[in-house]
Scaffold this active site. Structure first.
Site, PDB file in Angstrom:
ATOM      1  N   GLU A 147       0.911  -1.353   0.097  1.00 16.86           N
ATOM      2  CA  GLU A 147      -0.284   0.123   0.077  1.00 16.86           C
ATOM      3  C   GLU A 147       0.739   1.278   0.082  1.00 16.86           C
ATOM      4  O   GLU A 147       0.488   2.395  -0.433  1.00 16.86           O
ATOM      5  CB  GLU A 147      -0.811  -0.098   1.045  1.00 16.86           C
ATOM      6  CG  GLU A 147      -2.427  -0.534   0.997  1.00 16.86           C
ATOM      7  CD  GLU A 147      -3.398  -0.362   2.210  1.00 16.86           C
ATOM      8  OE1 GLU A 147      -4.377  -0.991   2.043  1.00 16.86           O
ATOM      9  OE2 GLU A 147      -2.871   0.413   3.057  1.00 16.86           O
ATOM     10  N   HIS A 197       8.625 -26.750  -1.739  1.00 26.06           N
ATOM     11  CA  HIS A 197       8.230 -27.736  -2.227  1.00 26.06           C
ATOM     12  C   HIS A 197       7.104 -27.287  -3.197  1.00 26.06           C
ATOM     13  O   HIS A 197       6.096 -28.101  -3.818  1.00 26.06           O
ATOM     14  CB  HIS A 197       7.525 -28.618  -1.400  1.00 26.06           C
ATOM     15  CG  HIS A 197       8.863 -29.149  -0.319  1.00 26.06           C
ATOM     16  ND1 HIS A 197       9.615 -30.443  -0.832  1.00 26.06           N
ATOM     17  CD2 HIS A 197       9.317 -28.765   0.405  1.00 26.06           C
ATOM     18  CE1 HIS A 197      10.373 -30.604  -0.019  1.00 26.06           C
ATOM     19  NE2 HIS A 197      10.303 -29.670   0.777  1.00 26.06           N
ATOM     20  N   LYS A 206     -14.166  -0.395  -4.254  1.00 24.65           N
ATOM     21  CA  LYS A 206     -15.252  -0.063  -3.043  1.00 24.65           C
ATOM     22  C   LYS A 206     -16.373   0.602  -3.802  1.00 24.65           C
ATOM     23  O   LYS A 206     -17.601   0.248  -3.653  1.00 24.65           O
ATOM     24  CB  LYS A 206     -14.629   0.683  -2.176  1.00 24.65           C
ATOM     25  CG  LYS A 206     -13.862   0.123  -1.073  1.00 24.65           C
ATOM     26  CD  LYS A 206     -13.506   0.901   0.074  1.00 24.65           C
ATOM     27  CE  LYS A 206     -12.253   0.415   0.933  1.00 24.65           C
ATOM     28  NZ  LYS A 206     -11.834   1.321   1.937  1.00 24.65           N
TER      29      LYS A 206
HETATM   30  O1  PA5 Z   1      -4.341   0.932   5.547  1.00 23.57           O
HETATM   31  C1  PA5 Z   1      -5.454   1.054   5.551  1.00 23.57           C
HETATM   32  O2  PA5 Z   1      -5.640   2.219   5.272  1.00 23.57           O
HETATM   33  C2  PA5 Z   1      -6.293   0.008   5.263  1.00 23.57           C
HETATM   34  O3  PA5 Z   1      -6.017  -1.107   5.074  1.00 23.57           O
HETATM   35  C3  PA5 Z   1      -7.466   0.043   6.152  1.00 23.57           C
HETATM   36  O4  PA5 Z   1      -6.700  -0.083   7.459  1.00 23.57           O
HETATM   37  C4  PA5 Z   1      -8.300  -1.029   6.073  1.00 23.57           C
HETATM   38  O5  PA5 Z   1      -9.289  -0.608   4.670  1.00 23.57           O
HETATM   39  C5  PA5 Z   1      -9.635  -0.740   7.202  1.00 23.57           C
HETATM   40  O6  PA5 Z   1     -10.065   0.591   7.455  1.00 23.57           O
HETATM   41  P1  PA5 Z   1     -10.969   1.064   8.479  1.00 23.57           P
HETATM   42  O7  PA5 Z   1      -9.931   1.064   9.745  1.00 23.57           O
HETATM   43  O8  PA5 Z   1     -11.173   2.604   8.314  1.00 23.57           O
HETATM   44  O9  PA5 Z   1     -12.113   0.142   8.620  1.00 23.57           O
END
Ligand code: PA5
Length: 444
Positions: A287, A308, A422
């Site tokens: 990310e 393996h 989303k």
């Molecule tokens: O790093 C991030 O921003 C995402 O992985 C969020 O942690 C994930 O989408 C969960 O988001 P939230 O804590 O707002 O539910």
């Protein structure tokens, strides 16, 4: 000092020295950008001094709440996804018995929910919770993420039916934004105990906030030692903002290799307890760096298991791979291979030796084979896996990621790309406000 050592012997033949020099020359200024909070995404740098800002009072509060939940729970359900779940799971799996779901450990079994949309998973979970005493935490910084919101709606319904509203309220802890989001509003109206996810800490950097610390404490892990390890690494980084810093060595190595065509990094462990640490690392690096058409693709394997299955590709497939091995010097326990008088399996030549000696030999043999096959190897050595080392590893990889991301010239603290699916999902599910997108998608 730090317990973590980075060894770069096996990248040398793959990278021209002047390339390494080029990135080394950027390290001091990149550290400065991070610690002076002047770079891109600087409003999400709360994790930088998070370890040293954790007070004894805060730890005490988390531990007290965790103890209260531990006493009344056979199962503790952690509802969350991505950064709101992976850090807790990474640390819990690294520091608890491999078979803790099956053996009595004196701690509640930790079960995860809200990290998938599977109806069968939820149905099995509900059947389990019908028969067990349980409590739960719902973790969502935004308070609007679909997966945990749906799971929590179902589980809230279940826990209220099982215990009645009054007792259910005492069995739920919400971890969310301090003022905004649906979960905050709900928690206030229901009167749940809440903890805050700081504004300036993004999900994937939040393991040392209540997001990680509460579930980790409920699992019976010593959070003081975990935080102490992260504090130690924070101090080490502040004191060593130069190219010899172990995290800087890691960041420079991976950027140098990336620019030499090694676009995929495989995080390797030889300890299955580190499997979820790799999942946490994949989110952190994927990310943070995967944007603007750039970034190293993070993958992971557990050896020797995956030798393996994935071993063939790594040895002889497309040569765009680098490996980073987390090498653990000392296991916590000792198991020796017994002598066998019949010796049908012809293993007597290693009888009497520790299993770990064979594991470490497999690591040496594999590194040499993969390097010979064209896969450079970064080795991250730790003396053992305990709470203090895990705390150090967390901060090590966080700072390594920030250094690496800035050297790649991306903002390592945003994640604009995760919104695309989303929006499509909301449209296809018929969420109000998404009608136009829905009709466009349905035509496709
Ligand atoms: O790093 C991030 O921003 C995402 O992985 C969020 O942690 C994930 O989408 C969960 O988001 P939230 O804590 O707002 O539910």
């Amino acid at each position: 000092m730090t317990d973590i050592k980075v060894e770069l012997e096996h990248i040398k033949r793959f990278v021209p020295e002047n390339q390494t020099d080029k990135f080394n020359a950027k390290i001091a200024s990149t550290f400065k950008t991070i610690y002076s909070r002047t770079g891109a995404g600087n409003d999400f740098l709360g994790w930088v001094d998070l370890p040293s800002s954790i007070t004894a009072e805060f730890i005490k509060d988390i531990k007290e709440k965790a103890e209260e939940l531990r006493k009344k729970s056979e199962i503790f359900v952690v509802v969350g996804i991505g950064g709101s779940y992976l850090g807790a799971r990474a640390v819990i799996e690294a520091l608890t018995n491999h078979f803790s779901q099956m053996v009595e450990t004196g701690s509640p079994k930790i079960i995860y929910a809200g990290h998938n949309m599977s109806e069968d998973y939820m149905s099995d979970l509900i059947s389990l919770l019908d028969k067990k005493e349980y409590s739960m935490t719902v973790i969502s910084k935004s308070g609007t993420t679909t997966e945990p919101a749906v799971a929590f709606r179902i589980l809230k319904n279940h826990i209220e039916k099982k215990y009645g509203k009054e007792e259910a309220r005492k069995r739920i802890v919400a971890i969310t934004d301090k003022v905004k989001g649906a979960l905050k509003v709900l928690s206030d109206s229901e009167g749940y105990k809440t903890y805050v996810v700081p504004d300036d800490v993004g999900g994937r950097y939040s393991v040392l906030t209540p997001v990680g610390l509460l579930p980790i404490a409920v699992a019976g892990v010593d959070i003081e030692k975990l935080v102490a390890g992260a504090q130690l690494m924070e101090k080490y980084c502040i004191d060593n903002q130069n190219e010899n810093n172990e995290a800087a060595k890691y960041a420079v190595a991976r950027q140098t290799l990336y620019h030499a065509g090694k676009t995929n990094e495989i995080l390797v462990n030889y300890e299955p307890r580190l499997c979820y640490f790799s999942e946490w690392w994949k989110q952190l690096y994927g990310e943070s760096e995967g944007k603007d058409g750039k970034g190293i693709f993070p993958a992971s394997v557990t050896f020797t298991t995956d030798l393996h299955s994935m071993g063939q590709y790594i040895q002889e497939g497309l040569r765009n791979l680098m490996e980073t091995v987390i090498s653990v010097e000392n296991p916590a326990n000792e198991v020796r291979i017994p002598e066998d008088s019949v010796n049908l399996d012809q293993m007597n030549y290693i009888a009497g030796r520790r299993l770990n000696e064979v594991n470490q030999t497999a690591e040496k043999a594999t590194i040499l084979a993969h390097v010979d096959g064209g896969v450079p190897n970064i080795r991250i050595v730790v003396p053992r896996i305990d709470a203090c080392v895990m705390g150090q590893l967390i901060y090590f990889f966080e700072i390594g990621c920030a250094l690496s991301g800035y050297m790649l010239e991306v903002n390592p603290f945003n994640q604009p790309g995760v919104e695309a699916y989303k929006k499509n999902m909301f449209a296809l599910l018929g969420k109000p406000g998404y009608e136009e997108l829905r009709s466009k998608l349905e035509k496709r």
